[in-house]
Design an enzyme around this catalytic site. Structure first.
Site, PDB file in Angstrom:
ATOM      1  N   ASP A  30     -36.256  -9.542   8.222  1.00 32.38           N
ATOM      2  CA  ASP A  30     -36.664  -9.193   6.866  1.00 32.38           C
ATOM      3  C   ASP A  30     -38.193  -9.128   6.788  1.00 32.38           C
ATOM      4  O   ASP A  30     -38.903  -9.955   7.381  1.00 32.38           O
ATOM      5  CB  ASP A  30     -36.131 -10.237   5.880  1.00 32.38           C
ATOM      6  CG  ASP A  30     -36.200  -9.782   4.431  1.00 32.38           C
ATOM      7  OD1 ASP A  30     -35.128  -9.560   3.832  1.00 32.38           O
ATOM      8  OD2 ASP A  30     -37.336  -9.650   3.901  1.00 32.38           O
ATOM      9  N   ASN A  87     -26.428  -9.757  -1.826  1.00 31.39           N
ATOM     10  CA  ASN A  87     -26.662  -9.576  -3.255  1.00 31.39           C
ATOM     11  C   ASN A  87     -26.031  -8.260  -3.698  1.00 31.39           C
ATOM     12  O   ASN A  87     -26.250  -7.220  -3.075  1.00 31.39           O
ATOM     13  CB  ASN A  87     -28.166  -9.562  -3.543  1.00 31.39           C
ATOM     14  CG  ASN A  87     -28.811 -10.908  -3.251  1.00 31.39           C
ATOM     15  OD1 ASN A  87     -28.238 -11.952  -3.526  1.00 31.39           O
ATOM     16  ND2 ASN A  87     -30.009 -10.883  -2.667  1.00 31.39           N
ATOM     17  N   GLY A  93     -29.949  -9.762  -8.041  1.00 29.24           N
ATOM     18  CA  GLY A  93     -31.288  -9.473  -7.526  1.00 29.24           C
ATOM     19  C   GLY A  93     -31.315  -8.461  -6.403  1.00 29.24           C
ATOM     20  O   GLY A  93     -32.300  -8.392  -5.658  1.00 29.24           O
ATOM     21  N   GLN A  94     -30.262  -7.655  -6.276  1.00 31.12           N
ATOM     22  CA  GLN A  94     -30.286  -6.634  -5.221  1.00 31.12           C
ATOM     23  C   GLN A  94     -31.429  -5.655  -5.488  1.00 31.12           C
ATOM     24  O   GLN A  94     -31.563  -5.137  -6.604  1.00 31.12           O
ATOM     25  CB  GLN A  94     -28.949  -5.875  -5.168  1.00 31.12           C
ATOM     26  CG  GLN A  94     -28.891  -4.883  -4.017  1.00 31.12           C
ATOM     27  CD  GLN A  94     -27.517  -4.204  -3.863  1.00 31.12           C
ATOM     28  OE1 GLN A  94     -26.619  -4.403  -4.693  1.00 31.12           O
ATOM     29  NE2 GLN A  94     -27.378  -3.408  -2.819  1.00 31.12           N
ATOM     30  N   SER A  95     -32.263  -5.435  -4.478  1.00 28.18           N
ATOM     31  CA  SER A  95     -33.399  -4.534  -4.654  1.00 28.18           C
ATOM     32  C   SER A  95     -33.328  -3.329  -3.718  1.00 28.18           C
ATOM     33  O   SER A  95     -33.988  -2.317  -3.976  1.00 28.18           O
ATOM     34  CB  SER A  95     -34.719  -5.286  -4.432  1.00 28.18           C
ATOM     35  OG  SER A  95     -34.774  -5.803  -3.112  1.00 28.18           O
ATOM     36  N   HIS A 100     -26.507  -5.012   2.765  1.00 28.62           N
ATOM     37  CA  HIS A 100     -27.128  -5.841   3.798  1.00 28.62           C
ATOM     38  C   HIS A 100     -26.701  -7.285   3.616  1.00 28.62           C
ATOM     39  O   HIS A 100     -26.589  -7.776   2.492  1.00 28.62           O
ATOM     40  CB  HIS A 100     -28.659  -5.728   3.776  1.00 28.62           C
ATOM     41  CG  HIS A 100     -29.275  -5.896   2.419  1.00 28.62           C
ATOM     42  ND1 HIS A 100     -29.236  -4.899   1.454  1.00 28.62           N
ATOM     43  CD2 HIS A 100     -29.936  -6.930   1.853  1.00 28.62           C
ATOM     44  CE1 HIS A 100     -29.847  -5.314   0.365  1.00 28.62           C
ATOM     45  NE2 HIS A 100     -30.274  -6.563   0.570  1.00 28.62           N
ATOM     46  N   LEU A 101     -26.477  -7.945   4.736  1.00 23.83           N
ATOM     47  CA  LEU A 101     -26.248  -9.387   4.734  1.00 23.83           C
ATOM     48  C   LEU A 101     -27.569 -10.041   5.098  1.00 23.83           C
ATOM     49  O   LEU A 101     -28.181  -9.689   6.113  1.00 23.83           O
ATOM     50  CB  LEU A 101     -25.192  -9.788   5.774  1.00 23.83           C
ATOM     51  CG  LEU A 101     -23.841  -9.079   5.719  1.00 23.83           C
ATOM     52  CD1 LEU A 101     -22.915  -9.686   6.786  1.00 23.83           C
ATOM     53  CD2 LEU A 101     -23.209  -9.170   4.347  1.00 23.83           C
TER      54      LEU A 101
END
Ligand code: DGP
Length: 114
Positions: A30, A87, A93-95, A100-101
């Protein structure tokens, strides 16, 4: 519209610190780590989130979990414990709207998450 950043990473058109990859998925670090080890596991195919999954995604979704565990072992956080988070949508809060994990490890985690 510009191409999804995770599609670009999966296709090798954007840089990422890749931990492992195969024909179906890619695991990379990340950009904004929230733990000493913070990885993202993505399918190469564009899927928005787990919420959009269908029974046809059963094998892929299982594969992503197994890859997350393998990546945790490879990065040395499996024995001390790690967390897998995905998310889905605004309140979570998914952006980035490509499934994705998050694999987080290397420190103690609190519960419940914020
Ligand atoms: P989420 O909030 O669950 O949608 O998480 C998206 C994550 O993706 C966030 O932790 C930051 C990370 N991220 C966003 N853009 C990039 C990028 O271009 N490269 C990498 N490696 N990570 C990214």
């Amino acid at each position: 519209m510009s191409e999804c950043i995770f599609c670009r990473i999966a296709a090798g058109r954007a840089a990422a610190r890749i931990v492992l990859e195969d024909e179906a998925a890619v695991v990379f670090h990340d950009l904004h780590p929230q733990a000493p080890v913070h990885l993202l596991v993505i399918p190469r195919r564009h899927v928005v989130s787990v919420a959009e999954g269908t029974t046809e995604d059963r094998e892929l979704f299982g594969h992503l979990l197994l890859l997350a565990a393998r990546a945790a072992r490879l990065t040395g956080v499996a024995d001390s414990g790690f967390r897998i988070v995905t998310n889905c949508g605004a309140n979570a809060g998914q952006s980035v709207f490509h499934l994705h994990l998050h694999v987080l490890g290397g420190r103690a985690m609190r519960w419940p998450p914020g």
